[in-house]
Design an enzyme around this catalytic site. Structure first.
Site, PDB file in Angstrom:
ATOM      1  N   ASN A   1      -3.433   3.521  16.614  1.00 40.02           N
ATOM      2  CA  ASN A   1      -4.567   3.142  15.773  1.00 40.02           C
ATOM      3  C   ASN A   1      -4.897   1.670  15.998  1.00 40.02           C
ATOM      4  O   ASN A   1      -3.999   0.860  16.195  1.00 40.02           O
ATOM      5  CB  ASN A   1      -4.220   3.367  14.298  1.00 40.02           C
ATOM      6  CG  ASN A   1      -4.115   4.840  13.974  1.00 40.02           C
ATOM      7  OD1 ASN A   1      -4.996   5.627  14.307  1.00 40.02           O
ATOM      8  ND2 ASN A   1      -3.010   5.246  13.355  1.00 40.02           N
TER       9      ASN A   1
ATOM     10  N   GLY B   1       6.827  -2.123   5.972  1.00 38.27           N
ATOM     11  CA  GLY B   1       8.211  -2.576   5.923  1.00 38.27           C
ATOM     12  C   GLY B   1       9.172  -1.710   6.709  1.00 38.27           C
ATOM     13  O   GLY B   1       8.834  -0.621   7.180  1.00 38.27           O
ATOM     14  N   GLU B   2      10.392  -2.212   6.836  1.00 33.59           N
ATOM     15  CA  GLU B   2      11.452  -1.501   7.556  1.00 33.59           C
ATOM     16  C   GLU B   2      12.493  -1.035   6.532  1.00 33.59           C
ATOM     17  O   GLU B   2      13.247  -1.847   5.991  1.00 33.59           O
ATOM     18  CB  GLU B   2      12.063  -2.440   8.608  1.00 33.59           C
ATOM     19  CG  GLU B   2      13.353  -1.957   9.225  1.00 33.59           C
ATOM     20  CD  GLU B   2      13.302  -0.524   9.777  1.00 33.59           C
ATOM     21  OE1 GLU B   2      12.313  -0.140  10.409  1.00 33.59           O
ATOM     22  OE2 GLU B   2      14.278   0.225   9.543  1.00 33.59           O
TER      23      GLU B   2
ATOM     24  N   CYS C   1      -1.174   5.192  10.240  1.00 35.84           N
ATOM     25  CA  CYS C   1       0.061   4.573  10.734  1.00 35.84           C
ATOM     26  C   CYS C   1      -0.243   3.228  11.371  1.00 35.84           C
ATOM     27  O   CYS C   1      -1.122   3.107  12.214  1.00 35.84           O
ATOM     28  CB  CYS C   1       0.709   5.452  11.802  1.00 35.84           C
ATOM     29  SG  CYS C   1       1.032   7.113  11.261  1.00 35.84           S
TER      30      CYS C   1
ATOM     31  N   CYS D   1       6.654  -7.166   6.899  1.00 37.12           N
ATOM     32  CA  CYS D   1       7.751  -6.654   7.716  1.00 37.12           C
ATOM     33  C   CYS D   1       8.173  -7.743   8.685  1.00 37.12           C
ATOM     34  O   CYS D   1       7.345  -8.490   9.180  1.00 37.12           O
ATOM     35  CB  CYS D   1       7.288  -5.421   8.499  1.00 37.12           C
ATOM     36  SG  CYS D   1       8.606  -4.627   9.466  1.00 37.12           S
TER      37      CYS D   1
ATOM     38  N   CYS E   1       1.501  -3.247  15.372  1.00 35.02           N
ATOM     39  CA  CYS E   1       1.481  -2.769  13.980  1.00 35.02           C
ATOM     40  C   CYS E   1       0.916  -3.855  13.067  1.00 35.02           C
ATOM     41  O   CYS E   1       1.360  -5.007  13.115  1.00 35.02           O
ATOM     42  CB  CYS E   1       2.910  -2.417  13.560  1.00 35.02           C
ATOM     43  SG  CYS E   1       3.052  -1.962  11.822  1.00 35.02           S
TER      44      CYS E   1
ATOM     45  N   GLU F   1       0.821  -1.202   0.000  1.00 39.17           N
ATOM     46  CA  GLU F   1       0.000   0.000   0.000  1.00 39.17           C
ATOM     47  C   GLU F   1       0.861   1.261   0.000  1.00 39.17           C
ATOM     48  O   GLU F   1       1.990   1.260   0.485  1.00 39.17           O
ATOM     49  CB  GLU F   1      -0.923  -0.006   1.230  1.00 39.17           C
ATOM     50  CG  GLU F   1      -1.971  -1.106   1.115  1.00 39.17           C
ATOM     51  CD  GLU F   1      -2.797  -1.318   2.372  1.00 39.17           C
ATOM     52  OE1 GLU F   1      -3.936  -1.765   2.234  1.00 39.17           O
ATOM     53  OE2 GLU F   1      -2.314  -1.060   3.477  1.00 39.17           O
TER      54      GLU F   1
ATOM     55  N   CYS G   1       6.671  -5.851  15.473  1.00 35.29           N
ATOM     56  CA  CYS G   1       6.082  -5.003  16.512  1.00 35.29           C
ATOM     57  C   CYS G   1       4.610  -5.412  16.632  1.00 35.29           C
ATOM     58  O   CYS G   1       3.863  -5.366  15.652  1.00 35.29           O
ATOM     59  CB  CYS G   1       6.188  -3.526  16.149  1.00 35.29           C
ATOM     60  SG  CYS G   1       7.894  -3.001  15.838  1.00 35.29           S
TER      61      CYS G   1
ATOM     62  N   SER H   1      12.008   6.520   8.044  1.00 38.29           N
ATOM     63  CA  SER H   1      11.577   6.129   9.383  1.00 38.29           C
ATOM     64  C   SER H   1      12.091   4.729   9.683  1.00 38.29           C
ATOM     65  O   SER H   1      11.993   3.838   8.846  1.00 38.29           O
ATOM     66  CB  SER H   1      10.048   6.153   9.443  1.00 38.29           C
ATOM     67  OG  SER H   1       9.603   5.818  10.739  1.00 38.29           O
TER      68      SER H   1
ATOM     69  N   SER I   1      11.057   5.242  15.362  1.00 42.24           N
ATOM     70  CA  SER I   1       9.835   4.802  16.040  1.00 42.24           C
ATOM     71  C   SER I   1      10.219   4.332  17.430  1.00 42.24           C
ATOM     72  O   SER I   1      10.573   3.183  17.630  1.00 42.24           O
ATOM     73  CB  SER I   1       9.195   3.675  15.239  1.00 42.24           C
ATOM     74  OG  SER I   1       8.873   4.160  13.955  1.00 42.24           O
ATOM     75  N   LEU I   2      10.144   5.248  18.382  1.00 50.32           N
ATOM     76  CA  LEU I   2      10.673   4.965  19.717  1.00 50.32           C
ATOM     77  C   LEU I   2       9.625   4.250  20.578  1.00 50.32           C
ATOM     78  O   LEU I   2       9.848   3.135  21.035  1.00 50.32           O
ATOM     79  CB  LEU I   2      11.127   6.289  20.356  1.00 50.32           C
ATOM     80  CG  LEU I   2      12.053   6.193  21.555  1.00 50.32           C
ATOM     81  CD1 LEU I   2      13.324   5.419  21.225  1.00 50.32           C
ATOM     82  CD2 LEU I   2      12.408   7.588  22.073  1.00 50.32           C
TER      83      LEU I   2
ATOM     84  N   CYS J   1       3.412   8.499   1.376  1.00 48.28           N
ATOM     85  CA  CYS J   1       3.966   7.545   2.329  1.00 48.28           C
ATOM     86  C   CYS J   1       4.186   6.228   1.568  1.00 48.28           C
ATOM     87  O   CYS J   1       3.236   5.637   1.068  1.00 48.28           O
ATOM     88  CB  CYS J   1       2.969   7.366   3.480  1.00 48.28           C
ATOM     89  SG  CYS J   1       3.466   6.143   4.702  1.00 48.28           S
TER      90      CYS J   1
HETATM   91  N1  SAH Z   1       9.385   0.222  10.016  1.00 48.23           N
HETATM   92  C1  SAH Z   1       9.561   1.646  10.010  1.00 48.23           C
HETATM   93  C2  SAH Z   1       8.665   2.313   8.989  1.00 48.23           C
HETATM   94  C3  SAH Z   1       7.193   2.206   9.312  1.00 48.23           C
HETATM   95  S1  SAH Z   1       6.651   3.758   9.844  1.00 48.23           S
HETATM   96  C4  SAH Z   1       9.355   2.190  11.385  1.00 48.23           C
HETATM   97  O1  SAH Z   1       8.993   1.426  12.270  1.00 48.23           O
HETATM   98  O2  SAH Z   1       9.620   3.356  11.617  1.00 48.23           O
HETATM   99  C5  SAH Z   1       5.108   3.417  10.540  1.00 48.23           C
HETATM  100  C6  SAH Z   1       4.959   4.131  11.860  1.00 48.23           C
HETATM  101  O3  SAH Z   1       3.684   3.818  12.437  1.00 48.23           O
HETATM  102  C7  SAH Z   1       5.997   3.694  12.859  1.00 48.23           C
HETATM  103  O4  SAH Z   1       6.345   4.795  13.651  1.00 48.23           O
HETATM  104  C8  SAH Z   1       5.218   2.693  13.679  1.00 48.23           C
HETATM  105  O5  SAH Z   1       5.790   2.435  14.930  1.00 48.23           O
HETATM  106  C9  SAH Z   1       3.890   3.357  13.757  1.00 48.23           C
HETATM  107  N2  SAH Z   1       2.810   2.444  14.087  1.00 48.23           N
HETATM  108  C10 SAH Z   1       2.790   1.109  13.962  1.00 48.23           C
HETATM  109  N3  SAH Z   1       1.618   0.621  14.368  1.00 48.23           N
HETATM  110  C11 SAH Z   1       0.887   1.678  14.761  1.00 48.23           C
HETATM  111  C12 SAH Z   1      -0.431   1.812  15.246  1.00 48.23           C
HETATM  112  N4  SAH Z   1      -1.221   0.750  15.427  1.00 48.23           N
HETATM  113  N5  SAH Z   1      -0.878   3.049  15.550  1.00 48.23           N
HETATM  114  C13 SAH Z   1      -0.092   4.124  15.352  1.00 48.23           C
HETATM  115  N6  SAH Z   1       1.151   4.072  14.876  1.00 48.23           N
HETATM  116  C14 SAH Z   1       1.638   2.850  14.589  1.00 48.23           C
END
Ligand code: SAH
Length: 346
Positions: A288, A157-158, A331, A107, A114, A87, A111, A187, A210-211, A100
């Site tokens: 989300n 993806g990462e 996200c 991925c 996600c 997507e 996490c 990111s 993504s901390l 985006c």
């Molecule tokens: N893999 C990379 C690129 C993906 S960015 C990364 O982790 O940064 C997608 C962003 O959405 C990341 O910051 C991720 O942590 C965040 N994300 C993942 N699941 C989410 C959710 N359910 N609600 C809000 N943000 C989320």
């Protein structure tokens, strides 16, 4: 296989050996400056246009386009060669338009909160597949009289687990599509060697990390790669990036009810942000919902309180407007229609 946005200039030149030399420039300009499909490259003879359609096929087949937020958020579902799906999201703002992009089908970072992580890894995307996402979204924007100005590598993806194609796509977007490197943001979940290499590459792109947690216990649970690349070492890498690039460092923080939205979380996070010469910026967003994760996002009030607390402690934080939640384009919700496993234990 050579594809429309995967072909290098040399490859294109080889395809056009029987043509006058200037054709290469014309086609390249048509593809990247004018964002035209070969059939619309009116500077070319008709027969060549038809030939190019065949020898430079698209690598993304549109399956579905879904629109929300009063036509300002558009999600594209693409099918790739081999059948996997990814997507792309186009977001139109008053002052800019952002795409985006996905960098992998699925991925491997796992996490749990996600949707892409829940679906698991399928394959890496090629440079052409990444660039074509931007071009196709830009063509859509153009039809609305808008120009894409920003690209965020925040889709499925990462990016730093697929480094070379991602980097090549950055170079292509910068050199050929003409996007400013300052408007490109990578990111990452926090892959330290990748951050270090990004710091040593020539273009000054932005880095987002993504901390989601500011202590290792909690981050180990939320973002499993933290066990390999813990916070202290990750912050050193971020610092190295800032020193060499002088670009913006952003932390993404998805607020999860009762998990990482407590006053103690804000205190730890503010401390980290202030440890940089130029304080890091925090992007707050309520988590989300995704099918495989039960805990919900923090309430609107809690998000505001967390933000206020951070700012009160000298951190730089904003609440990000959530786009596309109703079409699962927000996200963490990108899963390309893959079945999402509810239980992740094996
Ligand atoms: N893999 C990379 C690129 C993906 S960015 C990364 O982790 O940064 C997608 C962003 O959405 C990341 O910051 C991720 O942590 C965040 N994300 C993942 N699941 C989410 C959710 N359910 N609600 C809000 N943000 C989320």
């Amino acid at each position: 296989m050579i594809t429309r946005y995967g072909a290098s200039r040399d490859e294109l030149q080889n395809l056009l050996l029987n043509e006058p030399r200037y054709r290469v420039d014309q086609v390249w300009k048509g593809l990247y400056t004018e964002l035209n499909a070969p059939e619309d490259m009116t500077a070319l003879p008709k027969a060549l246009r038809a030939q190019l359609v065949d020898i430079l096929p698209n690598s993304l087949t549109l399956v579905e386009e879904v629109i929300s937020d009063d036509d300002t958020t558009i999600k594209f579902l693409w099918q790739l060669d081999g059948g996997s799906r990814i997507e792309t999201v186009l977001m139109i703002y008053p002052d800019r338009a952002t795409v985006c992009v996905s960098t992998q089908a699925g991925c491997a970072m796992a996490c749990g909160f996600c949707a892409t992580g829940q679906a698991g890894f399928t394959r890496h995307l090629t440079t052409g597949e990444i660039v074509e996402q931007v071009v196709r979204a830009s063509q859509r924007a153009k039809a609305m009289d808008r120009r894409v100005s920003n690209v965020v590598y925040m889709g499925m993806g990462e990016p730093l687990a697929n480094e070379e194609p991602v980097w090549e796509s950055i170079v292509r977007l910068h050199e050929d599509v003409g996007l400013s490197a300052r408007h490109l943001t990578v990111s990452t979940v926090g892959i330290i060697p990748g951050i270090n290499r990004l710091a040593s590459r020539p273009l000054p792109v932005n880095l987002a990390v993504s901390l989601h947690a500011a202590n290792d216990n909690l981050r180990d649970a939320l973002v499993p790669i933290n066990r390999r690349y813990p916070i202290k070492a990750l912050m050193e890498a971020c610092n190295g990036f800032l020193e060499s690039k002088n670009r913006r460092l952003t932390f993404e923080w998805a607020l999860i009810d009762g998990v990482n939205d407590r006053p103690s979380d804000a205190i730890e996070l503010a401390q980290i942000c202030r440890s940089f010469r130029v304080p890091a910026h925090v992007n707050l967003i309520p988590l989300n919902p995704t099918p495989g994760y039960e805990v919900r996002g923090s309430s609107r009030n809690q998000v505001q309180a967390f933000c206020d607390q951070l700012v009160g402690m000298g951190a730089n934080a904003t609440i990000r407007r959530n786009r596309g939640t109703d079409i699962a384009a927000a996200c963490g919700q990108l899963a390309a229609g893959q079945p999402v496993q509810i239980s992740r234990s094996k």
